[in-house]
Design a protein around this motif. Structure first.
Motif, PDB file in Angstrom:
ATOM      1  N   ILE A 160       3.103  -6.815 -13.598  1.00 31.06           N
ATOM      2  CA  ILE A 160       1.678  -6.552 -13.373  1.00 31.06           C
ATOM      3  C   ILE A 160       1.433  -6.189 -11.914  1.00 31.06           C
ATOM      4  CG2 ILE A 160      -0.633  -7.562 -13.437  1.00 31.06           C
ATOM      5  CD1 ILE A 160       0.492  -9.412 -15.715  1.00 31.06           C
ATOM      6  N   MET A 162       3.439  -5.000  -9.586  1.00 34.22           N
ATOM      7  CA  MET A 162       3.998  -3.754  -9.050  1.00 34.22           C
ATOM      8  C   MET A 162       3.779  -2.551  -9.961  1.00 34.22           C
ATOM      9  SD  MET A 162       7.483  -5.064  -7.180  1.00 34.22           S
ATOM     10  CE  MET A 162       7.800  -3.474  -6.439  1.00 34.22           C
ATOM     11  N   GLY A 163       3.130  -2.783 -11.111  1.00 37.51           N
ATOM     12  CA  GLY A 163       2.830  -1.669 -12.011  1.00 37.51           C
ATOM     13  C   GLY A 163       4.037  -1.092 -12.721  1.00 37.51           C
ATOM     14  N   PHE A 164       5.033  -1.929 -13.037  1.00 38.02           N
ATOM     15  CA  PHE A 164       6.163  -1.433 -13.820  1.00 38.02           C
ATOM     16  C   PHE A 164       5.758  -1.273 -15.281  1.00 38.02           C
ATOM     17  CE2 PHE A 164       8.826  -3.172 -10.332  1.00 38.02           C
ATOM     18  CZ  PHE A 164       9.600  -2.045 -10.108  1.00 38.02           C
TER      19      PHE A 164
ATOM     20  N   TYR B 124       2.815   6.739  -1.426  1.00 41.92           N
ATOM     21  CA  TYR B 124       3.025   5.733  -2.483  1.00 41.92           C
ATOM     22  C   TYR B 124       4.505   5.769  -2.856  1.00 41.92           C
ATOM     23  CZ  TYR B 124       1.995   2.974  -6.643  1.00 41.92           C
ATOM     24  OH  TYR B 124       1.942   1.980  -7.580  1.00 41.92           O
ATOM     25  N   ILE B 127       8.103   4.226  -7.804  1.00 38.77           N
ATOM     26  CA  ILE B 127       8.448   2.979  -8.518  1.00 38.77           C
ATOM     27  C   ILE B 127       8.969   3.303  -9.908  1.00 38.77           C
ATOM     28  CG2 ILE B 127       6.808   1.519  -7.276  1.00 38.77           C
ATOM     29  CD1 ILE B 127       5.039   1.605  -9.772  1.00 38.77           C
ATOM     30  N   PRO B 199      -1.758   1.129 -15.012  1.00 33.55           N
ATOM     31  CA  PRO B 199      -1.290   0.511 -13.758  1.00 33.55           C
ATOM     32  C   PRO B 199      -1.593   1.377 -12.535  1.00 33.55           C
ATOM     33  CG  PRO B 199       0.563   1.159 -15.166  1.00 33.55           C
ATOM     34  CD  PRO B 199      -0.675   1.339 -15.983  1.00 33.55           C
ATOM     35  N   LYS B 233      -4.963  -6.241  -6.356  1.00 35.50           N
ATOM     36  CA  LYS B 233      -4.033  -7.156  -7.020  1.00 35.50           C
ATOM     37  C   LYS B 233      -3.203  -7.931  -5.998  1.00 35.50           C
ATOM     38  CE  LYS B 233      -3.997  -6.273 -11.649  1.00 35.50           C
ATOM     39  NZ  LYS B 233      -4.479  -4.969 -11.968  1.00 35.50           N
TER      40      LYS B 233
END
Lengths: 191, 249
Positions: A160, A162-164, B124, B127, B199, B233
């Motif tokens: 959550i 790190m948005g994986f 960014y 990821i 996300p 977050k």
């Protein structure tokens, strides 16, 4: 004065926010007792920089203890915890600086709780090299490893944060990052 | 004997203090193996190193908060110390006037949107498929994200366009366009991300706000930054949003 640090939240709420890794919890904790601590520390005649430094270390120590589960129930108020750690850190700092006004306060130096306070980390040569290796990692890997090992987030919480895409991606990335780290370490010849 | 996957799990549980009684007895047995011991010592040192690194990050975070408070307090010092006993409402009115005057004063020395952008923009991270130099992957997805990570933005856009459309591709195409100084194209792609539970929704708002600031549209950017602030977050994100709002005011 802005509202956010005029109000001191309820201890239980604050503890729960820290335990459930809420993003604003650390800031809330810091702001809650900052002013009272500065006022309290006046008796030690320390400069503001030392006072704030000690208070920040106290907040970090408290935060770590909650994150690692060492502290999961409060046996006194958060203020008492923070003040006793902060006072301990401040007095140690003043002692190091050779302050004379200390004599009056030596009776104040009782460590908060034997295993609660974790003094400055004195890193061995190998630990320093490892820390340098951590800094050579990419941002994503560094953050992931810190969340898992230092802040002790669950895999789900990391996903959550790190948005994986899913938990498996987190696990795959974690082992890849660990591999990357090991290959950096190998080059440093400290194994 | 060489270490097994199971050994690594055992060591990890030990470090996180999650060993069960059964684990503990296996753990104690494994301590007789020098290889196991060696790996354990390394992992213990690594934990200390990570703690040191984590602490310095937290310290930076608290120092940033402290700087922000000090700046806020500096503004408050401009309030007159002694005032006649006037009605409370008048005092509030006076403070408001002073703050407005301060804002007016500071706005005359305001930084340009481009300066603020340069100060707050950080690329960014990739990821999705982190680059692994020792083991390059050859799929189109990996190639696209590696191009992005290596700042080959034109190539990244071309490759990302070839992938199935998703919030992920929209977001990274937007970012690549932003880095290529194509603000309108960037915003077009950011706007394709509509689902609030994506996300990328919060990061998208952040980068859209920065894009607008860079185009001198700070007023349009503010609600987006406030949204990021409310929904941040991580404390780091919250702090970034606060610092950016401070700079805009």
């Amino acid at each position: 004065m802005s509202k956010e640090y005029a109000e001191i939240p309820d201890d239980q709420q604050l503890l729960q926010a820290l335990q459930s890794k809420e993003s604003k919890a650390l800031e809330q904790l810091y702001l809650s007792y900052r002013k009272p601590f500065i006022a309290f520390a006046r008796r030690y005649q320390a400069n503001e920089e030392d006072v704030l430094d000690a208070y920040q270390d106290a907040v970090i120590a408290f935060f770590e203890n909650v994150q690692t589960g060492k502290l999961n129930k409060l046996s006194s108020t958060i203020k008492t915890y923070l003040f006793s750690i902060g006072k301990y850190k401040l007095i140690n700092k003043l002692k190091q600086n050779g302050s004379k006004s200390l004599i009056d306060y030596t009776s104040d130096i009782e460590a908060p709780q034997a295993n609660f306070i974790d003094d400055k980390l004195e890193l061995s040569h190998r630990q320093k090299t490892l820390k340098a290796a951590i800094n050579e990692l990419g941002n994503t890997c560094r953050e992931l490893l810190l969340l898992f090992y230092y802040k002790q987030y669950s895999i789900e919480a990391i996903q959550i944060e790190m948005g994986f895409k899913n938990e498996n991606t987190v696990k795959a990335n974690k082992s890849r990052c660990m591999k990357n780290l090991k290959s950096i370490i190998q080059k440093k010849d400290i194994l | 004997m060489p270490l097994q996957e199971q050994d690594h799990i055992l060591i990890e549980k030990y470090l996180l203090q999650q060993l069960t009684a059964v684990d503990q007895s296996i753990f104690d047995q494994r301590l007789n193996d020098p290889d196991f011991q060696k790996e354990l010592e390394l992992q213990k040192d690594l934990m200390v190193a990570l703690r040191a690194e984590g602490r310095s990050q937290l310290k930076d975070q608290l120092q940033n908060i402290e700087q922000r408070i000090q700046r806020e307090e500096d503004v408050q010092v401009t309030t007159p110390q002694h005032q006649f006993r006037i009605a409370r409402i008048m005092a509030i009115a006076a403070s408001v006037a002073l703050i407005l005057a301060a804002i007016y004063f500071f706005s005359n020395q305001k930084k340009s949107g481009g300066q603020i952008f340069a100060q707050h923009f950080e690329p960014y991270p990739n990821i999705v498929a982190p680059l692994n130099k020792s083991n390059p992957e050859t799929g189109n997805r990996e190639k696209a994200f590696h191009a992005y990570e290596l700042k080959n933005y034109e190539e990244a856009i071309q490759l990302l366009n070839g992938l199935p459309k998703s919030d992920t591709t929209h977001f990274y195409i937007g970012l690549a366009n932003l880095s290529l100084n194509q603000p309108q194209k960037a915003i077009d792609f950011f706007d394709k991300i509509k689902k609030k539970d994506s996300p990328f929704y919060i990061p998208m708002n952040w980068y859209k706000a920065l894009t607008l600031i860079n185009s001198e549209k700070a007023n349009d950017a503010k609600p987006l930054i406030l949204f990021v602030k409310e929904n941040a977050k991580t404390p780091g994100m919250l702090n970034k949003a606060n610092l950016l709002l401070d700079d805009l005011d």
